[in-house]
Design a protein around this motif. Structure first.
Motif, PDB file in Angstrom:
ATOM      1  N   ASP A   1       0.816  -1.215   0.000  1.00 42.71           N
ATOM      2  CA  ASP A   1       0.000   0.000   0.000  1.00 42.71           C
ATOM      3  C   ASP A   1       0.852   1.268   0.000  1.00 42.71           C
ATOM      4  N   ARG A   2       2.150   1.137   0.245  1.00 48.33           N
ATOM      5  CA  ARG A   2       3.037   2.303   0.270  1.00 48.33           C
ATOM      6  C   ARG A   2       3.910   2.398  -0.984  1.00 48.33           C
ATOM      7  N   ARG A   3       3.700   1.524  -1.938  1.00 46.94           N
ATOM      8  CA  ARG A   3       4.503   1.531  -3.165  1.00 46.94           C
ATOM      9  C   ARG A   3       3.986   2.577  -4.134  1.00 46.94           C
ATOM     10  N   PRO A   4       4.883   3.237  -4.846  1.00 46.25           N
ATOM     11  CA  PRO A   4       4.442   4.211  -5.851  1.00 46.25           C
ATOM     12  C   PRO A   4       3.547   3.541  -6.889  1.00 46.25           C
ATOM     13  N   GLY A   5       2.451   4.196  -7.205  1.00 46.79           N
ATOM     14  CA  GLY A   5       1.545   3.681  -8.218  1.00 46.79           C
ATOM     15  C   GLY A   5       0.561   2.635  -7.732  1.00 46.79           C
ATOM     16  N   ALA A   6       0.547   2.338  -6.439  1.00 43.24           N
ATOM     17  CA  ALA A   6      -0.408   1.354  -5.922  1.00 43.24           C
ATOM     18  C   ALA A   6      -1.831   1.842  -6.179  1.00 43.24           C
ATOM     19  N   THR A   7      -2.663   0.931  -6.664  1.00 39.56           N
ATOM     20  CA  THR A   7      -4.055   1.290  -6.937  1.00 39.56           C
ATOM     21  C   THR A   7      -4.848   1.294  -5.645  1.00 39.56           C
ATOM     22  N   THR A   8      -6.024   1.880  -5.687  1.00 41.09           N
ATOM     23  CA  THR A   8      -6.911   1.878  -4.513  1.00 41.09           C
ATOM     24  C   THR A   8      -7.208   0.453  -4.072  1.00 41.09           C
ATOM     25  N   ALA A   9      -7.443  -0.449  -5.043  1.00 38.47           N
ATOM     26  CA  ALA A   9      -7.740  -1.848  -4.718  1.00 38.47           C
ATOM     27  C   ALA A   9      -6.540  -2.531  -4.070  1.00 38.47           C
ATOM     28  N   GLU A  10      -5.331  -2.258  -4.546  1.00 35.96           N
ATOM     29  CA  GLU A  10      -4.129  -2.850  -3.957  1.00 35.96           C
ATOM     30  C   GLU A  10      -3.894  -2.327  -2.546  1.00 35.96           C
ATOM     31  N   ILE A  11      -4.150  -1.050  -2.337  1.00 34.42           N
ATOM     32  CA  ILE A  11      -4.010  -0.466  -0.999  1.00 34.42           C
ATOM     33  C   ILE A  11      -4.986  -1.128  -0.033  1.00 34.42           C
ATOM     34  N   GLU A  12      -6.223  -1.291  -0.462  1.00 28.61           N
ATOM     35  CA  GLU A  12      -7.239  -1.933   0.380  1.00 28.61           C
ATOM     36  C   GLU A  12      -6.848  -3.382   0.682  1.00 28.61           C
ATOM     37  N   TYR A  13      -6.423  -4.126  -0.333  1.00 27.26           N
ATOM     38  CA  TYR A  13      -6.041  -5.525  -0.135  1.00 27.26           C
ATOM     39  C   TYR A  13      -4.874  -5.626   0.841  1.00 27.26           C
ATOM     40  N   ALA A  14      -3.858  -4.792   0.662  1.00 29.11           N
ATOM     41  CA  ALA A  14      -2.684  -4.833   1.542  1.00 29.11           C
ATOM     42  C   ALA A  14      -3.081  -4.609   2.996  1.00 29.11           C
ATOM     43  N   ARG A  15      -3.939  -3.649   3.238  1.00 30.92           N
ATOM     44  CA  ARG A  15      -4.374  -3.367   4.620  1.00 30.92           C
ATOM     45  C   ARG A  15      -5.188  -4.530   5.185  1.00 30.92           C
ATOM     46  N   ARG A  16      -6.072  -5.077   4.365  1.00 33.11           N
ATOM     47  CA  ARG A  16      -6.866  -6.220   4.821  1.00 33.11           C
ATOM     48  C   ARG A  16      -5.964  -7.418   5.114  1.00 33.11           C
ATOM     49  N   TRP A  17      -4.994  -7.652   4.245  1.00 34.48           N
ATOM     50  CA  TRP A  17      -4.098  -8.793   4.429  1.00 34.48           C
ATOM     51  C   TRP A  17      -3.279  -8.634   5.700  1.00 34.48           C
ATOM     52  N   ARG A  18      -2.782  -7.439   5.956  1.00 34.26           N
ATOM     53  CA  ARG A  18      -2.012  -7.198   7.194  1.00 34.26           C
ATOM     54  C   ARG A  18      -2.874  -7.423   8.432  1.00 34.26           C
ATOM     55  N   ASP A  19      -4.139  -6.983   8.371  1.00 33.40           N
ATOM     56  CA  ASP A  19      -5.032  -7.085   9.536  1.00 33.40           C
ATOM     57  C   ASP A  19      -5.496  -8.516   9.815  1.00 33.40           C
ATOM     58  N   MET A  20      -5.538  -9.359   8.796  1.00 36.49           N
ATOM     59  CA  MET A  20      -6.043 -10.722   8.951  1.00 36.49           C
ATOM     60  C   MET A  20      -5.080 -11.548   9.805  1.00 36.49           C
ATOM     61  N   PRO A  21      -5.565 -12.191  10.871  1.00 36.51           N
ATOM     62  CA  PRO A  21      -4.697 -13.066  11.662  1.00 36.51           C
ATOM     63  C   PRO A  21      -4.221 -14.247  10.809  1.00 36.51           C
ATOM     64  N   LYS A  22      -2.935 -14.597  10.971  1.00 33.27           N
ATOM     65  CA  LYS A  22      -2.337 -15.636  10.146  1.00 33.27           C
ATOM     66  C   LYS A  22      -1.485 -16.571  11.006  1.00 33.27           C
ATOM     67  N   VAL A  23      -1.437 -17.834  10.572  1.00 30.33           N
ATOM     68  CA  VAL A  23      -0.531 -18.825  11.150  1.00 30.33           C
ATOM     69  C   VAL A  23       0.281 -19.388   9.996  1.00 30.33           C
ATOM     70  N   VAL A  24       1.593 -19.428  10.149  1.00 28.17           N
ATOM     71  CA  VAL A  24       2.479 -19.987   9.139  1.00 28.17           C
ATOM     72  C   VAL A  24       3.021 -21.308   9.667  1.00 28.17           C
ATOM     73  N   PHE A  25       2.886 -22.361   8.854  1.00 30.70           N
ATOM     74  CA  PHE A  25       3.397 -23.677   9.203  1.00 30.70           C
ATOM     75  C   PHE A  25       4.686 -23.921   8.422  1.00 30.70           C
ATOM     76  N   SER A  26       5.803 -23.962   9.135  1.00 25.04           N
ATOM     77  CA  SER A  26       7.087 -24.168   8.481  1.00 25.04           C
ATOM     78  C   SER A  26       8.146 -24.555   9.496  1.00 25.04           C
ATOM     79  N   SER A  27       9.020 -25.455   9.085  1.00 25.43           N
ATOM     80  CA  SER A  27      10.168 -25.794   9.935  1.00 25.43           C
ATOM     81  C   SER A  27      11.415 -25.054   9.470  1.00 25.43           C
ATOM     82  N   THR A  28      11.302 -24.271   8.385  1.00 22.53           N
ATOM     83  CA  THR A  28      12.478 -23.559   7.877  1.00 22.53           C
ATOM     84  C   THR A  28      12.377 -22.041   8.005  1.00 22.53           C
ATOM     85  N   VAL A  29      11.183 -21.501   8.167  1.00 28.50           N
ATOM     86  CA  VAL A  29      11.025 -20.064   8.383  1.00 28.50           C
ATOM     87  C   VAL A  29      11.413 -19.769   9.831  1.00 28.50           C
TER      88      VAL A  29
END
Length: 195
Positions: free
Chosen positions: A72-100
């Motif tokens: 959402d902070r990249r030059p040229g980001a569209t309104t839809a990309e800004i909205e998606y980025a904020r929603r994605w950041r806000d969504m709780p997430k669990v990552v399953f990995s033994s290497t991360v």
């Protein structure tokens, strides 16, 4: 009540979520004719906004986390990309990995066996829990944990790559509960697992 576990991704007509070499160009963004389209992008964005918890495998996590936290902070980001980025950041997430090693923001890391943790998460709340990534989804499929399959099928054949479905030990019967057509011949189909 338990959480509804959904596995949903973009998929080719021949059943792959990535072409050989993990190529995702067929699904949008890599060329003038491969854009997913505004309507489909908005649909995915709305889905992220309505997801209570997202479960990521390593490969998809690495791709998403390298782009969306700051998109959402990249030059040229569209309104839809800004909205998606904020929603994605806000969504709780669990990552399953033994290497991360570490995850940031609204995310938790699980290094152990995914099936017991997904089972626990499924029973500890209500709402929608989305699985993102073929390997992780394959483990959940074999354990009978997936309640819905959501395929966003693009009219392209890639001939190989990472399949949407894993090899199963027994049949899983499904009921079609939703269809929708997007521009460009992209077809959404959503199925519920018959219990």
């Amino acid at each position: 009540m338990m959480r509804t576990v959904t596995f949903g991704m973009n998929v080719t007509l021949d059943g792959y979520i990535a072409a050989p070499g993990d190529d995702l160009g067929w699904s949008g963004g890599d060329g003038p004719d491969s854009s997913p389209g505004d309507e489909l992008f908005q649909w995915w964005s709305d889905r992220v906004a309505a997801t209570d918890l997202a479960l990521y495998g390593r490969k998809v996590w690495e791709g998403m986390s390298s782009h969306w936290p700051t998109a959402d902070r990249r030059p040229g980001a569209t309104t839809a990309e800004i909205e998606y980025a904020r929603r994605w950041r806000d969504m709780p997430k669990v990552v399953f990995s033994s290497t991360v090693d570490t995850v940031d923001g609204n995310t938790r890391l699980v290094a152990g066996d995914a099936v017991p943790e997904i089972t626990r998460l499924k029973t500890e709340g209500t709402g929608r829990m989305d699985i993102v990534g073929a390997t992780l989804a394959g483990a959940a499929m074999r354990a009978g944990l997936i309640d819905e399959y959501l395929l966003v099928t693009h009219p392209v054949l890639v001939g190989g790559g990472t399949p949407f479905f894993t090899v199963l030990d027994s049949w899983v019967k499904l009921t079609l509960v939703e269809t929708r057509t997007f521009p460009g011949g992209v077809l959404l189909t959503r199925y519920e697992t018959r219990r």
